[in-house]
Structures are given as C-alpha cells and as structure tokens.
Design an enzyme around this catalytic site. Structure first.
Site: not given
Length: 347
Positions: A14-15, A256, A286, A327, A332, A336
């Site tokens: 994606n953009i 957590k 991710d 991250c 971003g 990141s």
C-alpha cells in the site's frame, strides 16, 4: 541450493497517507491536523521489511533472504519512487512484485492520534492487492520461479483475497510440503478461515480481537463466552492446537505482552516492554510478525523437528517484542521498523 534461510511474504502493498492530529474527528466534524506524510506500507510490505531488517546481524550482513510477492499499479508514481526503494533498502527482493495496468496500487488512509497511546484509525482501498492477487496458481508459479529452493517460511496476512489465502494454505500445509506457513490473520475475514485450510499451519499469530473472531469459527465454541476485556489465552490457544492442528499459537496482547503456546504443551507469557513515549502503533504488530518469522526461518532451515523449536520460542518472542516496542516509539509504518543491529546496539 540456497545458502540462506528463505522467506516469501505473499501479501499487500500500500501507499499510506498518514495524518497526525490530537484526536480523530467525530461524525460531521472537521479538525486541523498537525502534519501529513505519504509512506510505503501495507501489511505484506511491512512484514517483508520486518523479516528483512530482522536478518541484519550487522549493518552489512543479512542472514535470511526475504522476497515480496504482490501486485501494484503499473502507472503509480509512488511505487518506483517510494514503495520499491523502501523495500529494497531494507533488504527485500522485489522481483516477484507484478506491476499491473488494470488496477491501482492499494492505499491506506490513516489518522494517528497524538496522545499518549498513539492510537490509529485506518481505511484501506485494496486495489491491486485484490484485483492482482486472485490467481493462486500464478502466485505459486512466481514463488517457484523466484526462489532457488522451496522457502522455509511463507508469511500470509488477511489483506489479500480470502480465496487466495485459503488456496495458498491448502497447498503449503500439505504434509509432504517442506514450506512452513506463518499466518497473521489480520484482518480476520468475515467468514473466517475453514478449519481444513488452517490444519497444519505452522504458526498462527493473532491479537486479542482476532483471537476471539477466529475462535468463533471453531465448532462448539460458545460465542460471547470471552471478550477482549476478559480474554483467557491459556484456554483459547489449546483449541487451535487440538481442533486446527496448529503447532505454534502466539496471541499478542498489546502493552501487556504476548502469550505463546505449542502443541507439545509448552506455554507462557512474555511481558510487554515498558515504553515511555508511544508515538505511533501502526506497524507494531507487523514488526512482531516479521521478527518472529525470521527467527523461525533460521530454525526451519536446520531441518530439525518443529517440536524442538519449543526451546527457542520464548527468546524468539522476547526479541520480536523488543523490536515492536522500538517501532512504536517512531512515526510511520515501514520507516518505524528497526534493524536488528539497532536492538543489539541498545542492549
């Protein structure tokens, strides 16, 4: 013969159009944001970058080969100027990405709240992630062409067509197939994933919401018996071992931490890493998936039984958790995600 462990990430590109504001607007409300950025993203691309950056044991040495399989619009100026360079500079092979003239590159519009938790709201337009990713046989052919040997790991997510994910799982989860599937079913399809397709998946990674949604597809699971607020992962994870025959289940629990469970009976919790300032949570999940997948691919490349990974699962989860914590302290998505040597330098 390949000299490095091989990972193929088959998924979305994606953009991302990211707006930062003090809060998300309500219905009919207009707010003034503080900034706008246009970034490379998509869960597939994010996870491919995370896999590749996790493989950088130093600034110049990468010990896992990572390939991205996906589709973009042929006439989109953002792919050659933004998305492709972001992938390649992270160590991802992009030759398996098809540029299609019949559809546009997928996009995501993201509003990030600039409060303490950095929460986000996302609207995705699939584009080529759906129109260009609906031919399973073609995708399998691309993997076979691109990889010098069957990859140790194929990483899948939920941002490409459900039928495609099911078809890929049915192929790779066959007992005679040497490739292991790491499935991060995010987002969960409204109709879920059939148990027959899930069966044999090596690693299933879900957050709290996805765990509840996926559990509802298990026969006789009492819908509504558990919610995110009172989630008991130690009770839900065994269902996926017993019914879906999945060896490794990871349930991410945000700040957590992470609950891990294996079919051999090993389970436990890894605490979340304390972070002073959460800036943006966009690619945290991710990042976790990519780092765990890289470590899992290293192990799979040794040819040892999957059951023996039990001894390594907790440190693998801890490292992935540390990467995700780094991250969220950056803005971003792709930009990141840390390189492995950054984490090592901080320890």
């Amino acid at each position: 013969m390949a000299t490095k462990p091989q990972i193929c990430v088959i998924g979305s590109l994606n953009i991302d159009f990211v707006t930062y504001a003090r809060r998300c607007p309500g219905p009919g409300e207009t707010l003034t944001g503080s900034s706008l950025s246009i970034d490379a993203g998509g869960k597939g691309a994010n996870q491919a970058v995370a896999c590749a950056r996790a493989a950088f044991t130093s600034r110049t040495q990468q010990d896992v080969a990572v390939r991205m399989i996906g589709a973009v619009g042929a006439n989109d100026p953002y792919y050659p100027t933004l998305l492709q360079p972001a992938l390649e500079k992270s160590g991802v092979d992009t030759t398996g990405i098809e540029q299609r003239s019949d559809c546009q590159t997928g996009s995501a519009t993201i509003i990030v709240e600039e409060g303490e938790q950095g929460e986000n709201r996302i609207v995705v337009v699939p584009g080529a992630n759906h129109d260009g990713m609906n031919d399973v046989d073609k995708l399998l052919s691309v993997v076979q062409t691109q990889c010098p040997a069957p990859p140790q790991v194929v990483v899948l997510q939920g941002e490409i067509p459900r039928s495609t994910v099911i078809g890929l799982m049915q192929h790779y989860n066959k007992s005679e197939n040497p490739t292991n599937v790491v499935l991060n079913i995010a987002p969960v399809y409204p109709d879920g994933i059939p148990l027959a397709a899930l069966s044999g998946t090596a690693v299933l990674i879900m957050n709290e919401t996805e765990t509840i949604q996926m559990a509802e597809s298990i026969p006789d699971f009492p819908v509504g018996s558990q919610t995110e607020a009172d989630l008991q992962p130690e009770l839900l994870a065994p269902l996926f071992h017993q019914v879906a025959k999945i060896p490794i289940v990871l349930i991410t629990l945000g700040a957590k931490g992470v609950f891990f469970s294996t079919a051999t009976g090993r389970n436990g919790s890894v605490r979340g890493v304390r972070v002073k300032n959460v800036v943006d949570t966009t690619a945290a999940g991710d990042t976790f998936v990519g780092y765990f997948s890289a470590e899992f691919a290293r192990y799979a490349a040794t040819g040892q039984p999957l059951e023996d990974f039990d001894a390594l699962i907790e440190p693998a989860v801890q490292q992935a958790n540390q990467a995700a914590a780094m991250c969220v302290q950056r803005k971003g998505a792709i930009e990141s995600i840390p390189f492995a040597y950054e984490i090592t330098d901080r320890q």
